[in-house]
Scaffold this motif. Structure first.
Motif, short mmCIF file in Angstrom:
data_model
loop_
_atom_site.label_atom_id
_atom_site.label_comp_id
_atom_site.label_asym_id
_atom_site.label_seq_id
_atom_site.Cartn_x
_atom_site.Cartn_y
_atom_site.Cartn_z
N TYR A 14 58.79 40.76 63.96
CA TYR A 14 58.83 40.19 62.63
C TYR A 14 58.30 41.15 61.55
O TYR A 14 59.01 41.47 60.62
CB TYR A 14 58.03 38.88 62.57
CG TYR A 14 57.95 38.32 61.16
CD1 TYR A 14 59.04 37.66 60.60
CD2 TYR A 14 56.82 38.51 60.37
CE1 TYR A 14 59.00 37.19 59.29
CE2 TYR A 14 56.77 38.03 59.07
CZ TYR A 14 57.86 37.38 58.53
OH TYR A 14 57.82 36.92 57.25
N THR A 34 69.28 27.71 59.21
CA THR A 34 68.83 28.97 59.79
C THR A 34 68.39 29.90 58.67
O THR A 34 69.13 30.11 57.70
CB THR A 34 69.95 29.65 60.61
OG1 THR A 34 70.29 28.81 61.72
CG2 THR A 34 69.51 31.01 61.12
N SER A 62 65.73 32.91 62.06
CA SER A 62 64.86 31.90 62.68
C SER A 62 65.30 30.52 62.23
O SER A 62 65.81 30.35 61.12
CB SER A 62 63.41 32.15 62.28
OG SER A 62 62.57 31.12 62.77
N LYS A 63 65.04 29.53 63.07
CA LYS A 63 65.27 28.14 62.69
C LYS A 63 63.97 27.41 62.36
O LYS A 63 64.00 26.30 61.84
CB LYS A 63 66.02 27.39 63.79
CG LYS A 63 67.50 27.73 63.87
CD LYS A 63 68.22 26.84 64.87
CE LYS A 63 69.72 27.06 64.82
NZ LYS A 63 70.31 26.61 63.54
N SER A 67 59.71 31.52 65.65
CA SER A 67 60.40 32.41 66.59
C SER A 67 61.49 33.16 65.84
O SER A 67 62.36 32.54 65.21
CB SER A 67 61.02 31.60 67.74
OG SER A 67 60.02 30.90 68.44
N TRP A 68 61.46 34.49 65.92
CA TRP A 68 62.39 35.33 65.16
C TRP A 68 63.21 36.20 66.11
O TRP A 68 62.72 36.63 67.14
CB TRP A 68 61.62 36.22 64.19
CG TRP A 68 60.94 35.46 63.11
CD1 TRP A 68 59.66 34.95 63.13
CD2 TRP A 68 61.49 35.08 61.85
NE1 TRP A 68 59.40 34.29 61.95
CE2 TRP A 68 60.51 34.35 61.15
CE3 TRP A 68 62.73 35.28 61.24
CZ2 TRP A 68 60.70 33.83 59.87
CZ3 TRP A 68 62.95 34.78 59.97
CH2 TRP A 68 61.95 34.05 59.29
#
Length: 517
Positions: A14, A34, A62-63, A67-68
């Motif tokens: 990230y 998203t 990421s949603k 978490s990316w």
């Protein structure tokens, strides 16, 4: 969507594209819940201009903001042709869904052989998620009379922000530029271009915003919130109030006013820069902002363009229309142990610091060597001091950094970040043979006035970066390493001439590290 390579580490996933590259100038867009975060990436192992600014576009997705996934290859890169408009850098711009439902990018091309001239370029994707992009070889087509464009400089003409203005029924493009005449140091302004189809653009002859108080307003954006207000956001690299700032209007055409918030409309400070936003998924009343914290080069003691992406931040409007900034709770909860209820996180329910006529320091039992990432939370129970606050990485001589809270007569506070040993006048420097760099930051690195301490104060430290959140404001900084790091104490409180009672003091260490004291 294409498959992604698994990132080698959290830092690479990230905050930075790699250990040898810096990130800068986030370009966020929300598509089907998203988050697509485009950002500029420096060439590996570069430090100063021009090599460092021969940037490419990278992308994260990421949603949940936690978490990316990172694209394995750049989305856009500088042209290999020396004569191309983007030969020396693919610079900042924006991403927008076009009338055909596909994703379009407008970005700045930079060419040193043409005196550093900047041009706005257009790249197109075949789908709404931007699986791949094809860039035009020529700048965008401007059809307005030449006299309209002549109102602005052609060197600073960059950082295009494009969105569909539903009120106007057309696409708007904001461009960071400068008036072609007027006081040299203060003619920075924002030009407005309009289009029906993203293909042909008209330049309005008068700027959308020209405050006559800055060199150039970088990375602008414009949005509205459900309160009906319009917010113009941009970044300024020169005083007054450097950093990412906002202005408020009742119409997208202004006039844009500076909020009377004690900080000149500044969210943070100089070192959290070029922040831009998109709507929060599922909540149109909030925006998620992404900015970067600058790198510091130890060899020549200079701050650099680009650094680490700071964690996402949430911005919402107060009742009076002003904006407040805070960390995204789910990000902190995931990264640190805020929800685990670990009793070891409780440092104390209340401390009582008392020092009449002098300054007193006390240190917290944090793990000095093994812990470099944590969140400190506390609130203020009572005080009658001249000032009080937090010590960060200081030694026995109180050399280091401190966060100072100074009460004002109306019950608010000035909150500032200070470093030690302010530069001395030359006479005193000669006397003590103590010649220190006279940095633009000075001993006071950042300040917000008129801050209320009604909510929990949070200090987020991750290795060499700090982010303070207090009263709807933030202060971010990268702490340069100290030669006597073995002698420094990580964290403490101080009080100056009076009493100070911090309460509900908590320390949360990074997950998967060592928890507790």
């Amino acid at each position: 969507m294409p498959a992604f390579d698994s990132p080698p580490s959290e830092a690479a996933s990230y905050s930075r594209p790699s250990a040898s590259q810096a990130a800068a100038d986030a370009i966020p867009v929300l598509i089907d819940d998203t988050y697509h975060i485009f950002h500029l990436s420096t060439p590996p192992n570069t430090v100063h201009h021009p090599p460092r600014l021969r940037s490419s576009w990278s992308r994260l997705r990421s949603k949940d903001l936690v978490s990316w996934m990172r694209d394995p290859l750049p989305v856009l890169s500088p042209s290999s042709s020396e004569s191309a408009p983007d030969a020396d850098g693919a610079w900042t711009g924006s991403a927008v869904l076009g009338p055909d439902g596909t994703l379009h990018i407008f970005y700045t091309g930079y060419n040193l052989s043409q005196g550093g001239k900047q041009a706005i370029l257009h790249a197109r994707s075949s789908d709404q998620h931007g699986t791949s992009f094809n860039a035009d070889s020529e700048p965008i087509r401007i059809i307005s009379p030449p006299l309209n464009l002549a109102a602005f400089e052609d060197i600073d003409f960059r950082d295009a922000y494009v969105f569909f203005n539903e009120e106007a029924g057309q696409y708007w493009m904001l461009v960071a530029t400068r008036l072609s005449s007027g006081p040299h140091w203060t003619r920075g302004c924002i030009a407005l271009l309009t289009s029906a189809d993203l293909e042909e653009w008209s330049v309005e002859p008068a700027p959308l915003y020209a405050p006559n108080d800055m060199m150039c307003p970088e990375c602008p954006e414009l949005f509205t919130l459900p309160n009906g207000k319009w917010y113009l956001v941009y970044s300024r690299f020169s005083a007054p109030n450097p950093g990412t700032v906002y202005r408020i209007a009742d119409s997208p055409r202004g006039p844009f006013r500076t909020p009377r918030d004690g900080s000149g409309g500044r969210f943070d400070a100089r070192r959290w820069y070029a922040a831009k936003s998109c709507q929060k998924a599922g909540d149109s009343s909030k925006r998620i902002f992404f900015g970067w914290i600058a790198d510091f080069n130890e060899k020549d003691s200079r701050w650099l363009w680009g650094g680490s992406l700071a964690a996402p931040r949430q911005v919402s409007a107060r009742v009076d229309g002003s904006l407040e900034i805070s960390p995204v709770e789910e990000v902190l909860h995931n990264k640190f142990s805020l929800l685990e209820g670990n009793e070891n996180n409780r440092v104390a329910e209340e401390l009582n610091l008392r020092s009449i006529g002098q300054t007193l320091a006390t240190y917290l039992p944090i793990l000095q060597k093994s812990v470099q990432s944590y969140v400190l939370e506390f609130s203020v129970s009572h005080h009658d001091a001249l000032s009080f606050g937090v010590l960060l990485r200081t030694d026995d001589d109180l050399r280091g950094h401190r966060i100072r809270f100074e009460p004002a007569a109306d019950g608010s506070y000035a909150v500032s970040l200070l470093t030690d040993l302010p530069p001395l006048d030359d006479f005193w420097a000669d006397q003590y043979e103590l010649y220190l760099p006279k940095n633009v930051d000075g001993p006071e690195l950042a300040r917000h006035s008129s801050v209320r301490l009604e909510e929990t104060i949070r200090l987020v430290v991750e290795n060499d970066t700090m982010e303070l959140f207090v009263g709807g404001k933030s202060i971010s900084y990268r702490i340069p390493p100290r030669l006597n790091s073995s002698e420094t104490k990580e964290l403490g409180f101080f009080v100056e001439d009076g009493t100070f009672q911090p309460k509900q003091i908590r320390l949360y260490y990074k997950k998967h590290g060592r928890l507790g004291n």
